[in-house]
Motif scaffolding. Sequence first.
Motif, PDB file in Angstrom:
ATOM      1  N   PRO A   1      -6.231   2.993   0.269  1.00  0.00           N
ATOM      2  CA  PRO A   1      -6.973   3.225  -0.972  1.00  0.00           C
ATOM      3  C   PRO A   1      -6.494   2.388  -2.151  1.00  0.00           C
ATOM      4  CG  PRO A   1      -5.457   5.016  -0.565  1.00  0.00           C
ATOM      5  CD  PRO A   1      -5.380   4.121   0.629  1.00  0.00           C
ATOM      6  N   VAL A   2      -5.253   1.917  -2.093  1.00  0.00           N
ATOM      7  CA  VAL A   2      -4.638   1.198  -3.214  1.00  0.00           C
ATOM      8  C   VAL A   2      -3.760   0.091  -2.652  1.00  0.00           C
ATOM      9  CG1 VAL A   2      -2.954   1.410  -5.098  1.00  0.00           C
ATOM     10  CG2 VAL A   2      -4.598   3.228  -4.724  1.00  0.00           C
ATOM     11  N   GLU A   3      -3.785  -1.071  -3.310  1.00  0.00           N
ATOM     12  CA  GLU A   3      -2.828  -2.144  -3.028  1.00  0.00           C
ATOM     13  C   GLU A   3      -2.342  -2.663  -4.379  1.00  0.00           C
ATOM     14  OE1 GLU A   3      -2.363  -6.489  -0.831  1.00  0.00           O
ATOM     15  OE2 GLU A   3      -4.139  -5.273  -0.424  1.00  0.00           O
TER      16      GLU A   3
ATOM     17  N   ARG B   1       4.631  -8.042 -14.654  1.00  0.00           N
ATOM     18  CA  ARG B   1       3.195  -8.006 -14.386  1.00  0.00           C
ATOM     19  C   ARG B   1       2.913  -7.133 -13.178  1.00  0.00           C
ATOM     20  NH1 ARG B   1      -0.272 -10.269 -11.017  1.00  0.00           N
ATOM     21  NH2 ARG B   1       1.370 -11.307  -9.845  1.00  0.00           N
ATOM     22  N   VAL B   2       1.823  -6.388 -13.243  1.00  0.00           N
ATOM     23  CA  VAL B   2       1.374  -5.540 -12.140  1.00  0.00           C
ATOM     24  C   VAL B   2      -0.118  -5.787 -11.943  1.00  0.00           C
ATOM     25  CG1 VAL B   2       0.970  -3.141 -11.439  1.00  0.00           C
ATOM     26  CG2 VAL B   2       3.139  -3.781 -12.528  1.00  0.00           C
ATOM     27  N   PHE B   3      -0.519  -5.988 -10.699  1.00  0.00           N
ATOM     28  CA  PHE B   3      -1.924  -6.162 -10.362  1.00  0.00           C
ATOM     29  C   PHE B   3      -2.301  -5.069  -9.372  1.00  0.00           C
ATOM     30  CE2 PHE B   3      -5.334  -8.325  -7.833  1.00  0.00           C
ATOM     31  CZ  PHE B   3      -6.289  -8.323  -8.840  1.00  0.00           C
ATOM     32  N   GLY B   4      -3.114  -4.126  -9.825  1.00  0.00           N
ATOM     33  CA  GLY B   4      -3.508  -2.993  -8.999  1.00  0.00           C
ATOM     34  C   GLY B   4      -4.929  -3.128  -8.507  1.00  0.00           C
ATOM     35  N   MET B   5      -5.095  -2.924  -7.210  1.00  0.00           N
ATOM     36  CA  MET B   5      -6.406  -3.002  -6.573  1.00  0.00           C
ATOM     37  C   MET B   5      -6.745  -1.650  -5.969  1.00  0.00           C
ATOM     38  SD  MET B   5      -5.543  -6.637  -4.772  1.00  0.00           S
ATOM     39  CE  MET B   5      -3.768  -6.334  -4.842  1.00  0.00           C
ATOM     40  N   VAL B   6      -7.942  -1.188  -6.225  1.00  0.00           N
ATOM     41  CA  VAL B   6      -8.391   0.111  -5.738  1.00  0.00           C
ATOM     42  C   VAL B   6      -9.560  -0.103  -4.788  1.00  0.00           C
ATOM     43  CG1 VAL B   6      -9.335   2.359  -6.403  1.00  0.00           C
ATOM     44  CG2 VAL B   6      -7.661   1.211  -7.894  1.00  0.00           C
ATOM     45  N   ASN B   7      -9.475   0.503  -3.617  1.00  0.00           N
ATOM     46  CA  ASN B   7     -10.573   0.502  -2.652  1.00  0.00           C
ATOM     47  C   ASN B   7     -11.596   1.495  -3.209  1.00  0.00           C
ATOM     48  OD1 ASN B   7     -12.186   0.441  -0.383  1.00  0.00           O
ATOM     49  ND2 ASN B   7     -10.576   1.021   1.052  1.00  0.00           N
ATOM     50  N   ALA B   8     -12.573   0.999  -3.952  1.00  0.00           N
ATOM     51  CA  ALA B   8     -13.447   1.840  -4.761  1.00  0.00           C
ATOM     52  C   ALA B   8     -14.814   2.043  -4.113  1.00  0.00           C
ATOM     53  CB  ALA B   8     -13.624   1.212  -6.143  1.00  0.00           C
TER      54      ALA B   8
ATOM     55  N   GLY C   1       0.833  -1.191   0.000  1.00  0.00           N
ATOM     56  CA  GLY C   1       0.000   0.000   0.000  1.00  0.00           C
ATOM     57  C   GLY C   1       0.870   1.243   0.000  1.00  0.00           C
ATOM     58  N   PRO C   2       0.261   2.414  -0.067  1.00  0.00           N
ATOM     59  CA  PRO C   2       1.025   3.663  -0.105  1.00  0.00           C
ATOM     60  C   PRO C   2       1.691   3.968   1.230  1.00  0.00           C
ATOM     61  CG  PRO C   2      -1.333   4.120  -0.034  1.00  0.00           C
ATOM     62  CD  PRO C   2      -1.179   2.633  -0.155  1.00  0.00           C
TER      63      PRO C   2
END
Length: 161
Positions: free
Chosen positions: A150-152, A99-106, A45-46
């Motif tokens: 907010p982001v992982e 590879r990048v897998f981005g997850m957003v707490n939306a 996370g950030p």
Amino acid sequence: MTQIERKLQSLGLTLPPPLPMPAGVVLPFPWVRIVGNRALVSGHGPQNADGSLATPLGKVGRELTLEQGHQAARLTALGILASLQRALGDLDRITAWVRVFGMVNAAPGFDRMPAVINGFSELILELYGPEVGAHARSAVGLAELPFGIPVEIEAEVEFRP
């Protein structure tokens, strides 16, 4: 000083120390797992420059704007780079961002996940260029992320011995 360290310095960016875990939290996995010439990076996370979780926390599209989510993804890139530097010793050893897998707490109705995760991708491309920095990527929205971040983002890179 390595080439990537010089680029980070020229951008005024600092790699954070390891994230201090909250009391009672134990991670049963490493931040970076080396398999052959690949490094698989667990979700980050950030982080602030001191290693603490960056704020604001919450959902993009509710507590955070798209721009704040984009910045959170950029800060997440710095945390991932710091973990890779600790694992590899030298960020210049990276030969490919695979590879990048981005997850957003939306928030409900928020659908701009790719624009949020661009904060990560843009920094990696700026540091590594299109040849090494190009990566396959997913950007998805989730109902919740750990600790309200907010982001992982997780990643996979190839590196030279």
